[in-house]
Design an enzyme around this catalytic site. Structure first.
Site, PDB file in Angstrom:
ATOM      1  N   ASP A  11       0.848  -1.184   0.000  1.00 13.93           N
ATOM      2  CA  ASP A  11       0.000   0.000   0.000  1.00 13.93           C
ATOM      3  C   ASP A  11       0.885   1.235   0.000  1.00 13.93           C
ATOM      4  OD1 ASP A  11      -2.256  -1.472   0.025  1.00 13.93           O
ATOM      5  OD2 ASP A  11      -2.728  -1.200   2.144  1.00 13.93           O
ATOM      6  N   ASP A 130     -13.548  -6.565  -5.120  1.00 12.53           N
ATOM      7  CA  ASP A 130     -13.717  -6.832  -3.686  1.00 12.53           C
ATOM      8  C   ASP A 130     -15.146  -7.326  -3.501  1.00 12.53           C
ATOM      9  OD1 ASP A 130     -11.202  -5.720  -3.291  1.00 12.53           O
ATOM     10  OD2 ASP A 130     -12.002  -3.721  -2.904  1.00 12.53           O
TER      11      ASP A 130
END
Length: 251
Positions: A11, A130
């Site tokens: 990230d 997702d």
């Protein structure tokens, strides 16, 4: 037979890695270039960078980071986060990214998948999905899994494949962060119903989970973050174990 891929995920925020990375001999755990080099040396097959700021201001910083990673690292890498235009993808690829990952922007405007595949080729286009299993039905969620939709996982995956996606990165929100293993039933169904590679994400906790997602989940690649960042599973050892289970990996 194609080898199975191991993909660490980093990230990025303002050009730095976040979500604590804990390599003992790394002076600056926030430096994505140093981390990327380390992962490449350890035998990672690819890398995924998710820009979690993805604001306009952060984009220039991200492009600079992408350029530095491309100069220093010899394995393919994907960049995702806030990508919604051809111009943005063009800039990322020109600065050295191999692929881009799109998620919410594709749900909001599915034609984007066609446009990117037509302009840059399917091999550059990863669609990240997702999804969460709610009352027996896998439903797509947006904005980092915070906004539920009525869109069904398998329908959406088939649609993006038809629109030109080259790969699916499927994160199970039921499994993400639990370290209890990947969503192998859903992954196997995706693999059966689609002809493009499926990357498993969400749930990696030990070596057996990787064995299971390749065998039971029929996954083409497995992505994880913390188990790699904190040295819980060294990549070389993981690959040797996979080989012992007759799973083809690049050593």
């Amino acid at each position: 037979m194609l080898t199975k891929r191991i993909i660490p995920c980093l990230d990025i925020k303002n050009g730095r890695t976040v979500k604590g990375v804990n390599f003992v001999d790394l002076r600056d755990a926030g430096d994505p270039v140093a981390l990327a080099k380390q992962y490449a040396e350890q035998g990672a097959d690819e890398l995924v960078f998710l820009d979690i700021t993805a604001t306009l201001e952060a984009r220039a910083t991200t492009l600079e980071m992408v350029r530095h990673v491309a100069e220093q690292v010899n394995i393919p890498f994907t960049v995702g986060g806030g990508i919604s235009t051809i111009a943005h993808v063009d800039a990322l690829l020109k600065n050295g990214a191999d692929k881009v990952s799109i998620n919410s922007s594709a749900v909001k405007r599915p034609e984007l998948v066609n446009e990117l595949a037509d302009k840059f080729g399917s091999q550059c286009v990863v669609v990240a999905i997702d999804a969460k299993k709610i009352e027996g039905e896998w439903l797509v969620h947006l904005a980092g899994g915070t906004i539920p939709t009525e869109i069904k996982l398998f329908d959406w995956a088939k649609e993006v494949e038809a629109r030109g996606a080259g790969e699916i990165l499927f994160t199970s929100m039921n499994h993400d962060g639990t370290k209890n293993g990947f969503a192998n039933e859903a992954l196997a169904k995706l693999s059966e119903e689609l002809n493009i590679p499926i990357i498993a994400s969400g749930g990696a906790g030990n070596v057996q989970h990787f064995v299971d997602t390749f065998n039971e989940g029929k996954s083409d690649a497995a992505l994880a973050a913390s188990v790699f960042h904190f040295g819980e599973i060294p990549i070389q050892e993981l690959k040797k174990e996979l080989r012992k289970h007759y799973i083809e990996v690049r050593l």
